[in-house]
Design a protein around this motif. Structure first.
Motif, PDB file in Angstrom:
ATOM      1  N   GLY A 151      11.839   9.119 -15.834  1.00 38.88           N
ATOM      2  CA  GLY A 151      12.948   9.745 -15.116  1.00 38.88           C
ATOM      3  C   GLY A 151      12.451  10.568 -13.945  1.00 38.88           C
ATOM      4  N   SER A 152      11.535  11.468 -14.213  1.00 38.32           N
ATOM      5  CA  SER A 152      11.000  12.318 -13.149  1.00 38.32           C
ATOM      6  C   SER A 152      10.084  11.526 -12.216  1.00 38.32           C
ATOM      7  CB  SER A 152      10.268  13.518 -13.745  1.00 38.32           C
ATOM      8  OG  SER A 152       9.408  13.125 -14.785  1.00 38.32           O
ATOM      9  N   PHE A 153       9.457  10.475 -12.730  1.00 38.94           N
ATOM     10  CA  PHE A 153       8.627   9.623 -11.877  1.00 38.94           C
ATOM     11  C   PHE A 153       9.469   9.010 -10.749  1.00 38.94           C
ATOM     12  CE2 PHE A 153       7.101   5.395 -10.747  1.00 38.94           C
ATOM     13  CZ  PHE A 153       5.790   5.653 -10.395  1.00 38.94           C
ATOM     14  N   ALA A 154      10.653   8.543 -11.066  1.00 37.76           N
ATOM     15  CA  ALA A 154      11.508   7.921 -10.045  1.00 37.76           C
ATOM     16  C   ALA A 154      11.874   8.920  -8.953  1.00 37.76           C
ATOM     17  CB  ALA A 154      12.783   7.358 -10.690  1.00 37.76           C
ATOM     18  N   VAL A 155      12.109  10.152  -9.356  1.00 40.03           N
ATOM     19  CA  VAL A 155      12.421  11.214  -8.392  1.00 40.03           C
ATOM     20  C   VAL A 155      11.208  11.487  -7.507  1.00 40.03           C
ATOM     21  CG1 VAL A 155      12.983  13.665  -8.210  1.00 40.03           C
ATOM     22  CG2 VAL A 155      14.158  12.235  -9.908  1.00 40.03           C
ATOM     23  N   VAL A 213       0.830  -1.204   0.000  1.00 38.42           N
ATOM     24  CA  VAL A 213       0.000   0.000   0.000  1.00 38.42           C
ATOM     25  C   VAL A 213       0.870   1.263   0.000  1.00 38.42           C
ATOM     26  CG1 VAL A 213      -1.696   1.315   1.326  1.00 38.42           C
ATOM     27  CG2 VAL A 213      -1.949  -1.176   1.057  1.00 38.42           C
ATOM     28  N   LEU A 214       1.895   1.289   0.835  1.00 33.14           N
ATOM     29  CA  LEU A 214       2.745   2.493   0.911  1.00 33.14           C
ATOM     30  C   LEU A 214       3.445   2.739  -0.429  1.00 33.14           C
ATOM     31  CD1 LEU A 214       4.281   1.982   4.461  1.00 33.14           C
ATOM     32  CD2 LEU A 214       2.595   3.713   3.794  1.00 33.14           C
ATOM     33  N   MET A 215       4.017   1.686  -0.981  1.00 34.29           N
ATOM     34  CA  MET A 215       4.711   1.845  -2.255  1.00 34.29           C
ATOM     35  C   MET A 215       3.716   2.194  -3.356  1.00 34.29           C
ATOM     36  SD  MET A 215       7.960   1.475  -2.907  1.00 34.29           S
ATOM     37  CE  MET A 215       9.113   1.103  -4.217  1.00 34.29           C
ATOM     38  N   GLY A 216       2.582   1.553  -3.334  1.00 35.44           N
ATOM     39  CA  GLY A 216       1.582   1.803  -4.365  1.00 35.44           C
ATOM     40  C   GLY A 216       1.070   3.233  -4.331  1.00 35.44           C
ATOM     41  N   ILE A 217       0.781   3.726  -3.142  1.00 34.84           N
ATOM     42  CA  ILE A 217       0.304   5.115  -3.026  1.00 34.84           C
ATOM     43  C   ILE A 217       1.397   6.083  -3.467  1.00 34.84           C
ATOM     44  CG2 ILE A 217      -0.375   6.906  -1.392  1.00 34.84           C
ATOM     45  CD1 ILE A 217      -1.927   4.762   0.142  1.00 34.84           C
ATOM     46  N   ALA A 218       2.611   5.830  -3.035  1.00 34.71           N
ATOM     47  CA  ALA A 218       3.714   6.705  -3.482  1.00 34.71           C
ATOM     48  C   ALA A 218       3.808   6.702  -5.002  1.00 34.71           C
ATOM     49  CB  ALA A 218       5.034   6.257  -2.840  1.00 34.71           C
ATOM     50  N   GLY A 219       3.587   5.559  -5.616  1.00 30.17           N
ATOM     51  CA  GLY A 219       3.612   5.462  -7.079  1.00 30.17           C
ATOM     52  C   GLY A 219       2.485   6.247  -7.728  1.00 30.17           C
ATOM     53  N   GLU A 220       1.301   6.160  -7.150  1.00 31.57           N
ATOM     54  CA  GLU A 220       0.172   6.922  -7.705  1.00 31.57           C
ATOM     55  C   GLU A 220       0.435   8.430  -7.619  1.00 31.57           C
ATOM     56  OE1 GLU A 220      -3.227   5.742  -5.431  1.00 31.57           O
ATOM     57  OE2 GLU A 220      -2.940   3.619  -5.926  1.00 31.57           O
ATOM     58  N   MET A 221       0.901   8.857  -6.450  1.00 37.05           N
ATOM     59  CA  MET A 221       1.168  10.286  -6.268  1.00 37.05           C
ATOM     60  C   MET A 221       2.281  10.746  -7.202  1.00 37.05           C
ATOM     61  SD  MET A 221       0.878  10.338  -2.106  1.00 37.05           S
ATOM     62  CE  MET A 221       1.207  12.100  -1.925  1.00 37.05           C
ATOM     63  N   ALA A 222       3.282   9.902  -7.362  1.00 32.48           N
ATOM     64  CA  ALA A 222       4.402  10.260  -8.242  1.00 32.48           C
ATOM     65  C   ALA A 222       3.928  10.430  -9.677  1.00 32.48           C
ATOM     66  CB  ALA A 222       5.493   9.194  -8.158  1.00 32.48           C
TER      67      ALA A 222
END
Lengths: 271, 271, 271
Positions: free
Chosen positions: A244-248, A227-236
């Motif tokens: 490139g900018s997504f990883a940042v 959940v934490l990684m997934g939410i961070a991915g959605e927000m990113a």
């Protein structure tokens, strides 16, 4: 069985505990993903440590490590021996450890190693569908580090692997499944762009180790990771829709993630 | 001889084919550039795989790899042996492979290795002027990984090296030259900032491997590599004129690159 | 004793000299931080080189290296042997070298190696408080790569270590201290976010090597390192207050840093 609401609260609690306790996560991981893995642990509030020597691994574990990650991504015979020693010491000390069997099934050295390591009481096993199916003894097809099966295909394999090993198994994919062999919890956070950045999956293994250091159970730690990684991915992705900018932004999002955002975005479905 | 217009169309076609076929590129490359190399392959639409074991390299090639990259940047004797085995298997399977002879000429271990490997039918050889001159048997001066000669200085060496090895040779620099020993094609895309980010040159070797997996000829693959990377660099600099953000934008630009942008920006001059 | 104003001018002069001379810095450093280290050297104007073979290390030093960095972060026995050879050759050639004793004190292999290397005339030793105290023979407590002591705690240890080894010692922390054993210079540039990005500390060791290649003295090189990196960190945080984007801005800031900005921001206090 916990409700979705209980599970969401527990995810936020795990993030809070990582930030407070700053667990040291000894990460024996592949060379490609070391920088992202270390930065992701730091962004979550944990402290990464990486090294290549068996004696030093034992010392680091004795010196107060909260968890151990073993990721087989670019393993050599020498590193395999370091991992074996580290796992033995982690078990002796009661330190939780996570197995990330990258590309297992397709490649012999790591498959042999993973077959041995899975018998040594990992607290969490994280993999994509192909990896989990291979480790559970199902035949599967892998294209390099990418899975060619969906996570749902791997659900039965994941349950069997969990029951056999005693680990919580986290199958990552479009839907993530966490299971201890009895309960299965589906989580639907994340974004496809996560698979266009090298090391995001491997960093989930590291985050799982950080969660395992603080969480109430391996199963909850697996759910919190997804959940934490997934939410961070959605927000990113909302900030940065190219890789490139997504990883940042992924690191920025995890660093800034609030309990309110977790409550608002978490999609957890006990099955 | 193809016209500039034909060549530009072929560059766009190669990019499209990478995105459709998603070739697996087994990248035996130096530890410094592994993250950027993997991310650049993903941004282009290819699938990177990296590993350190000879047996696993053979298995990965047999399992459907589209191309192999051999980059000598931080090579050890052990990795040299893995590379030799991988090249042998790639040739047996007819999988194209790319040789990137980083700092060859200045340093003994990799020079000996490159001398052997160049005789084993690489499909493409990518290097800066100093590296190509050294590999062709010219004496040259190198300052670490940087070339002290211009790419034009290396043109004769590149032609000879291409004729000797059967490879297309891509000499990167302010102007890039691609040659199969008969034809020479100059391309003038790119930006000086590309040399201020570690691994951009090495990532061109990886992109060359992805292109070799799909392109109509090694020479076209070399041209496509130079143009695609160069255009991504130009677009990145327009967004981000300092090196940290430039590296991020380079990946974003390659990911987002359209055929229209390729047609608008490509500067290809058959000589 | 130089005034603060003299020291500030000397910091700007060192940056200018790195940009003009572009010294080649052979960096024998840990795998986690190799990309950031190489990119930071490039952003400062230096040229990074990395390799894993003793013969090649000697050749690279003879070929015109301006400085050598030895960072023990993920050292193995094999790499330790390469480092020993490189240090011997650097001393023979009069090339300055920097010792970065990551996590020394807590871990045996690197502690034994650091004990040997410190006797071999490093020009600069860079570490956090725990590392400097351990290397000076004080007992200290380390949590992985993080220091549990403040840099002020380590000041006496740093002076003794400098006098014993002949090196300038740079203790990094909230306040950085540079000392040759007689003079002590405190610098107060930087930002706490620098400790949330993996490899920033290790990159300071590399920057110290670049400064050592051009500076008027090892002590001045240590001061320049602390101030340049600290100012880049402050500027980066003003642009990017979360760790992913902060790391990107750190490189951009160092690349763009002007003498005026150095003069405006430098906080140097000779003690």
């Amino acid at each position: 069985m916990p409700s979705s609401t209980d599970l969401v609260h527990a995810v936020s609690a795990d993030l809070e505990k990582i930030r407070e306790a700053a667990p040291l996560v000894l990460s024996l991981t592949n060379s490609v993903v070391q920088p992202l893995t270390a930065n992701l642990l730091l962004a979550a509030g944990a402290v990464p440590a990486m090294l290549n020597d068996a004696e030093e691994a034992v010392e680091m574990l004795r010196g107060g490590a909260g968890a151990l990650l073993v990721n087989l991504g670019t393993v050599t015979r020498e590193q395999g021996a370091v991992m074996q020693t580290a796992v033995q010491e982690a078990n002796r000390l009661g330190i939780p450890w996570v197995l990330d069997p990258v590309a297992v099934g397709a490649l012999s050295l790591r498959t042999r190693l993973a077959e041995q390591l899975k018998e040594r009481r990992p607290r969490i096993i994280r993999g994509n569908a192909s990896e989990i199916m291979a480790l559970a003894g199902y035949s599967s097809v892998t294209k390099g580090p990418e899975s060619t099966s969906s996570s749902a295909d791997a659900l039965q394999a994941a349950r069997e692997l969990a029951l056999h090993t005693g680990a919580a198994v986290l199958v990552t994919g479009r839907t993530d499944y966490s299971t201890d062999g009895r309960q299965v919890i589906a989580t639907e956070n994340g974004h496809a762009m996560m698979s266009r950045v090298t090391g995001v999956g491997c960093s989930m293994g590291a985050l799982a180790a950080a969660c395992a250091a603080v969480s109430s159970s391996p199963l909850q730690a697996a759910v919190s990771t997804a959940v934490l990684m997934g939410i961070a991915g959605e927000m990113a992705f909302e900030q940065s829709p190219a890789p490139g900018s997504f990883a940042v932004s992924l690191l920025d999002s995890l660093y800034s993630l609030s309990p309110e955002e977790v409550a608002r975005r978490a999609r957890i479905l006990p099955l």
